[in-house]
Design a protein around this motif. Sequence first.
Motif, PDB file in Angstrom:
ATOM      1  N   UNK A  20      13.879 -12.691  -3.993  1.00  0.00           N
ATOM      2  CA  UNK A  20      13.810 -14.328  -4.867  1.00  0.00           C
ATOM      3  C   UNK A  20      12.501 -15.241  -4.376  1.00  0.00           C
ATOM      4  N   UNK A  21      13.100 -16.505  -3.661  1.00  0.00           N
ATOM      5  CA  UNK A  21      11.613 -17.039  -3.821  1.00  0.00           C
ATOM      6  C   UNK A  21      11.100 -16.723  -2.198  1.00  0.00           C
ATOM      7  N   UNK A  22      11.269 -16.142  -1.317  1.00  0.00           N
ATOM      8  CA  UNK A  22      11.377 -15.707   0.575  1.00  0.00           C
ATOM      9  C   UNK A  22      10.570 -14.906   0.224  1.00  0.00           C
ATOM     10  N   UNK A  23       9.842 -14.605   0.491  1.00  0.00           N
ATOM     11  CA  UNK A  23       8.070 -13.729   0.954  1.00  0.00           C
ATOM     12  C   UNK A  23       8.846 -13.299   2.098  1.00  0.00           C
ATOM     13  N   UNK A  24       9.332 -11.785   1.980  1.00  0.00           N
ATOM     14  CA  UNK A  24       9.190 -10.294   2.939  1.00  0.00           C
ATOM     15  C   UNK A  24       8.380  -9.781   3.121  1.00  0.00           C
ATOM     16  N   UNK A  25       7.100  -9.766   2.880  1.00  0.00           N
ATOM     17  CA  UNK A  25       6.201  -9.007   3.956  1.00  0.00           C
ATOM     18  C   UNK A  25       4.999  -9.048   2.145  1.00  0.00           C
ATOM     19  N   UNK A  26       3.872  -9.328   3.266  1.00  0.00           N
ATOM     20  CA  UNK A  26       2.499  -9.365   2.680  1.00  0.00           C
ATOM     21  C   UNK A  26       1.374  -9.195   3.457  1.00  0.00           C
ATOM     22  N   UNK A  27       0.006  -8.586   2.486  1.00  0.00           N
ATOM     23  CA  UNK A  27      -0.271  -8.202   3.318  1.00  0.00           C
ATOM     24  C   UNK A  27      -1.925  -8.218   2.126  1.00  0.00           C
ATOM     25  N   UNK A  28      -3.175  -7.888   2.531  1.00  0.00           N
ATOM     26  CA  UNK A  28      -4.096  -8.164   1.804  1.00  0.00           C
ATOM     27  C   UNK A  28      -5.552  -7.852   2.229  1.00  0.00           C
ATOM     28  N   UNK A  29      -6.250  -7.599   1.690  1.00  0.00           N
ATOM     29  CA  UNK A  29      -7.559  -6.443   2.644  1.00  0.00           C
ATOM     30  C   UNK A  29      -8.913  -6.979   1.303  1.00  0.00           C
ATOM     31  N   UNK A  30      -9.682  -7.887   2.260  1.00  0.00           N
ATOM     32  CA  UNK A  30     -10.876  -7.897   1.071  1.00  0.00           C
ATOM     33  C   UNK A  30     -11.808  -6.440   0.728  1.00  0.00           C
ATOM     34  N   UNK A  31     -11.805  -5.911  -0.127  1.00  0.00           N
ATOM     35  CA  UNK A  31     -13.079  -5.144  -0.475  1.00  0.00           C
ATOM     36  C   UNK A  31     -13.384  -4.911  -1.794  1.00  0.00           C
ATOM     37  N   UNK A  32     -14.469  -4.803  -2.182  1.00  0.00           N
ATOM     38  CA  UNK A  32     -15.121  -4.640  -3.759  1.00  0.00           C
ATOM     39  C   UNK A  32     -14.650  -3.541  -4.243  1.00  0.00           C
ATOM     40  N   UNK A  33     -14.690  -2.898  -3.583  1.00  0.00           N
ATOM     41  CA  UNK A  33     -14.277  -1.244  -4.439  1.00  0.00           C
ATOM     42  C   UNK A  33     -13.074   0.301  -2.940  1.00  0.00           C
ATOM     43  N   UNK A  34     -12.813   1.086  -3.739  1.00  0.00           N
ATOM     44  CA  UNK A  34     -11.607   1.584  -2.418  1.00  0.00           C
ATOM     45  C   UNK A  34     -10.498   1.033  -2.806  1.00  0.00           C
ATOM     46  N   UNK A  35     -10.173   0.326  -4.099  1.00  0.00           N
ATOM     47  CA  UNK A  35      -8.689  -0.300  -3.860  1.00  0.00           C
ATOM     48  C   UNK A  35      -7.822   0.969  -4.424  1.00  0.00           C
ATOM     49  N   UNK A  36      -7.956   1.959  -5.300  1.00  0.00           N
ATOM     50  CA  UNK A  36      -7.793   3.696  -5.001  1.00  0.00           C
ATOM     51  C   UNK A  36      -6.406   4.161  -3.824  1.00  0.00           C
ATOM     52  N   UNK A  37      -8.096   3.945  -2.695  1.00  0.00           N
ATOM     53  CA  UNK A  37      -7.446   4.916  -2.214  1.00  0.00           C
ATOM     54  C   UNK A  37      -6.512   3.809  -0.513  1.00  0.00           C
ATOM     55  N   UNK A  38      -6.452   2.499  -0.786  1.00  0.00           N
ATOM     56  CA  UNK A  38      -5.831   1.514   0.159  1.00  0.00           C
ATOM     57  C   UNK A  38      -4.825   1.168  -0.834  1.00  0.00           C
TER      58      UNK A  38
END
Length: 213
Positions: A20-38
């Motif tokens: 619903x409107x409740x955030x259960x968990x969240x993560x974020x990492x800055x990266x210009x490339x490497x999204x596929x691996x992370x």
Amino acid sequence: MIVLGLDTCLNACSVAVLDGGTVLAHASEAMARGHQERLAPMVQSVMAEAGLTFEQLERIGATVGPGSFTGLRVGVAFAKGLGSALAIPAVGVGALEALAAEAGGLVAAAIDARRDQLYLQVFEDGHALMAPDVLPLGTAAARLAELSMGRPLTLIGSGAPLLADAARGADVRTPDGCDARHVAKLAAARSPGPLRPLYLRAPDAKLPGGRDP
């Protein structure tokens, strides 16, 4: 509704799960490339932090662009594959719309498209005033002036500083990417449809013979 939100379009990898409107968990990492691996390890970590199994998910939301051609394809492919495996809808969310969701009132989401161009979309209280477009800097500045008419404005995205002179006094924000929490909220609020990348121009890279990758 329990929704997994994903963003890999820009210079970050962001994942969130909402009930619903409740955030259960969240993560974020800055990266210009490497999204596929992370991306997959980050999703597993966020789901574990939320205390959920994948079978409890009811929907997946992923940014579809504009942005990095490689990055957005990573998110779209992952969302499609996971949605198919779980037999749940995978919903596309525009990167400009997700950026604009971080502010209220009049908001211009702008992504630096290089070659003196911007990806631009303007919103007011969550309602789009124009379709997403790729424009020369001068045209983008003129369009923004026409739509804002001197009103208080938030500029957000990597292209925001390029429009600052055309919108004096604007609140300028430059996050690395879209916030997956907003992606999940937007995905939960719309009807499912085909999940397709949003390409506003052809890729810069070409395969031999001039074909697009």
